[in-house]
Design a protein around this motif. Structure first.
Motif, PDB file in Angstrom:
ATOM      1  N   SER A 209      44.220  63.803  62.210  1.00 53.94           N
ATOM      2  CA  SER A 209      45.494  63.175  61.953  1.00 53.94           C
ATOM      3  C   SER A 209      46.210  62.660  63.123  1.00 53.94           C
ATOM      4  O   SER A 209      46.942  61.919  63.126  1.00 53.94           O
ATOM      5  CB  SER A 209      46.386  64.327  61.457  1.00 53.94           C
ATOM      6  N   SER A 210      45.712  63.163  64.341  1.00 55.97           N
ATOM      7  CA  SER A 210      46.432  62.507  65.535  1.00 55.97           C
ATOM      8  C   SER A 210      45.592  61.170  65.959  1.00 55.97           C
ATOM      9  O   SER A 210      45.931  60.800  66.935  1.00 55.97           O
ATOM     10  CB  SER A 210      46.028  63.706  66.649  1.00 55.97           C
ATOM     11  N   GLY A 211      44.539  60.809  65.086  1.00 55.67           N
ATOM     12  CA  GLY A 211      44.010  59.262  65.447  1.00 55.67           C
ATOM     13  C   GLY A 211      42.935  59.362  66.124  1.00 55.67           C
ATOM     14  O   GLY A 211      42.285  58.393  66.779  1.00 55.67           O
ATOM     15  N   ARG A 212      42.274  60.548  66.355  1.00 59.93           N
ATOM     16  CA  ARG A 212      41.116  60.622  67.021  1.00 59.93           C
ATOM     17  C   ARG A 212      40.011  61.375  66.084  1.00 59.93           C
ATOM     18  O   ARG A 212      40.126  62.171  65.534  1.00 59.93           O
ATOM     19  CB  ARG A 212      41.242  61.700  68.292  1.00 59.93           C
ATOM     20  N   LEU A 213      38.589  60.825  66.216  1.00 55.72           N
ATOM     21  CA  LEU A 213      37.686  61.274  65.403  1.00 55.72           C
ATOM     22  C   LEU A 213      36.983  62.809  65.859  1.00 55.72           C
ATOM     23  O   LEU A 213      36.722  62.733  67.124  1.00 55.72           O
ATOM     24  CB  LEU A 213      36.522  60.410  65.714  1.00 55.72           C
ATOM     25  N   PRO A 214      37.363  63.709  65.024  1.00 59.45           N
ATOM     26  CA  PRO A 214      36.820  64.904  65.500  1.00 59.45           C
ATOM     27  C   PRO A 214      35.333  65.222  65.525  1.00 59.45           C
ATOM     28  O   PRO A 214      34.827  66.019  64.808  1.00 59.45           O
ATOM     29  CB  PRO A 214      37.525  66.063  64.366  1.00 59.45           C
ATOM     30  N   TYR A 215      34.562  64.611  66.203  1.00 62.53           N
ATOM     31  CA  TYR A 215      33.427  64.661  66.346  1.00 62.53           C
ATOM     32  C   TYR A 215      32.728  65.951  66.341  1.00 62.53           C
ATOM     33  O   TYR A 215      31.856  66.181  65.610  1.00 62.53           O
ATOM     34  CB  TYR A 215      32.955  63.481  67.658  1.00 62.53           C
TER      35      TYR A 215
END
Length: 468
Positions: A209-215
């Protein structure tokens, strides 16, 4: 072949490669050994002097745990600025995962005797940095971390330590769960895995949701889902196991995690085979090989599962052909293969390969009545038993039943009963899907062919009337 593009087009790739290599604590020679290339090529790549060979970028991303960063640099148009954050994943990946009650994390999970000192452990690589050898945080602080993470609305905010440290700790917890639940039979393993998995998915959704892929979170979620599915199989719950494997495949695909996709497909293939669906078993076995035909360990898995599928489909020629191809591919596994699939190395690897081959030959003998094939199943399964680690008690039970059934297929009911009788009570009380399948097959063959023999009658009388 040297690239015809300007040298400047590979400068950013070289800078990122050097940064990731140094972050991993590797020399150019060490990195070259891990990806199968000479250190001089690594040097030229880091200097931006040439284009990386086809297939190498993916291996570099995997070994260095970059989250696909190097592949993103290569895919970017020449001259375009590189954006280090990949776009967020589909929000549907982070929908609340259904599950049972939120029982507390079992204390056996936190047993210092089970706690690893570094990753990889129990075949689990670091979800961020791959197989480079990450240090695991101290076990003493883990209970507080888990309480915060699994609290209602839990996430990364307020957790002690950095994001990599938390992911390292959660990977260590999963390694402990494997040692405790899969090897020692800890009773609360499945509830603990699923509780932590739901918390991990919530955390991944917050990062997304913060705009970062949770890799890292998604890679670890795929690993947790696989363990959850296998534990559900131990409980005889195939539908829930299949559901977890499906979730795991979705998470693995979102971050292009090739090893997770291949092993999860192998678990799905096992469940389909237990349903006696030869066509679907073969389709999933072929899908394993399609994940990455350049990885020999993936190809080995595919051939083993194809052999079992063809045995189920009563195709002796194709079954034997894939057994030969599996053995050939297994013999050629290299350093990189064993970094990604350490469970295929050494005695454990031989045990797993011969177990699968013994299962395929036994299935083929049962379908065709060929006693020569059954004798070959006996030899392969006996070789597998000889390499079995002592902690794998459930696997020993399964292989003992398979060996007994192979003797039954070979026309020797006395040997079958002698092997099965000492473990019969344990086998009947087990809920494990694969053990139940082995016992049903053995029971059916013995009673159908030799039901009037005294030793077989005695064997039958030991089975509960409402059991097998």
């Amino acid at each position: 072949m040297e690239t015809a593009q300007p040298v400047e087009s590979w400068a950013e790739f070289g800078r990122r490669l050097r940064a990731w290599r140094r972050r991993a604590g590797l020399t150019q020679s060490q990195l070259g050994l891990r990806v199968g290339y000479h250190h001089s090529l690594i040097s030229r790549l880091e200097a931006g002097l040439r284009e990386p060979p086809a297939g190498l970028v993916g291996r570099l991303d995997s070994v260095l745990g970059t989250g696909g960063e190097l592949a993103a640099v290569v895919a970017a148009p020449v001259g375009a600025p590189y954006r280090p954050d990949r776009p967020p994943a589909n929000p549907r990946l982070f929908a609340p995962v259904p599950g049972g009650g939120e029982s507390p994390v079992g204390q056996d999970v936190l047993d210092p005797l089970l706690w690893p000192s570094e990753l990889p452990a129990e075949g689990l690589a670091c979800p961020l940095h791959g197989t480079v050898g990450c240090t695991v945080p101290d076990q003493a602080g883990t209970p507080y971390l888990l309480d915060l993470l699994t609290a209602p609305g839990g996430g990364c905010d307020g957790l002690p330590g950095s994001e990599p440290e938390v992911l390292h700790a959660l990977t260590a917890v999963l390694a402990c769960l494997i040692r405790g639940a899969l090897h020692r039979g800890a009773s609360d393993g499945v509830s603990t895995v699923e509780r932590l998995l739901r918390a991990l998915v919530r955390w991944a959704g917050a990062v997304n949701s913060s705009g970062r892929l949770p890799y890292g979170q998604l890679r670890l979620a795929a690993q947790y889902a696989q363990v959850a599915g296998r534990l559900r199989m131990q409980r005889g719950q195939s539908s829930i196991g299949m559901a977890w494997f499906g979730h795991g495949l979705g998470w693995a695909d979102a971050v292009h995690d090739v090893p997770a996709r291949a092993t999860l497909l192998s678990d799905v293939c096992t469940l389909v085979r237990l349903d006696r669906d030869a066509g679907s078993a073969l389709a999933y076995a072929e899908a394993i090989g399609a994940v990455d035909p350049g990885r020999r360990w993936v190809v080995t898995l595919s051939h083993l599962y194809r052999a079992r599928g063809h045995a189920l489909g009563h195709d002796p020629a194709e079954c034997r052909r894939h057994i030969a191809l599996a053995r050939r591919s297994f013999a050629r596994l290299g350093h990189q293969d064993l970094l990604e699939a350490p469970w295929l190395s050494g005695a454990e690897g031989e045990m797993r390969v011969e177990s699968a081959i013994g299962g395929a030959l036994r299935d083929l003998a049962a379908a065709t009545g060929d006693r020569v094939t059954a004798r070959r199943a006996v030899h392969a399964t006996a070789r597998s038993c000889a390499q079995l680690p002592p902690l794998m008690r459930e696997t020993r039970l399964l292989l003992t039943l398979r060996l007994a059934d192979s003797w039954a297929c070979a026309g020797d009911p006395g040997a079958a009963v002698a092997l099965a009788t000492p473990v019969l009570d344990q086998a009947v009380s087990s809920r494990e899907l694969m053990i139940n399948a082995e016992l049903r097959g053995l029971h059916g063959r013995l009673l159908a062919r030799w039901g009037d023999m005294p030793e077989v009658r005695e064997y039958r009388e030991r089975l509960p009337a409402a059991g097998i």
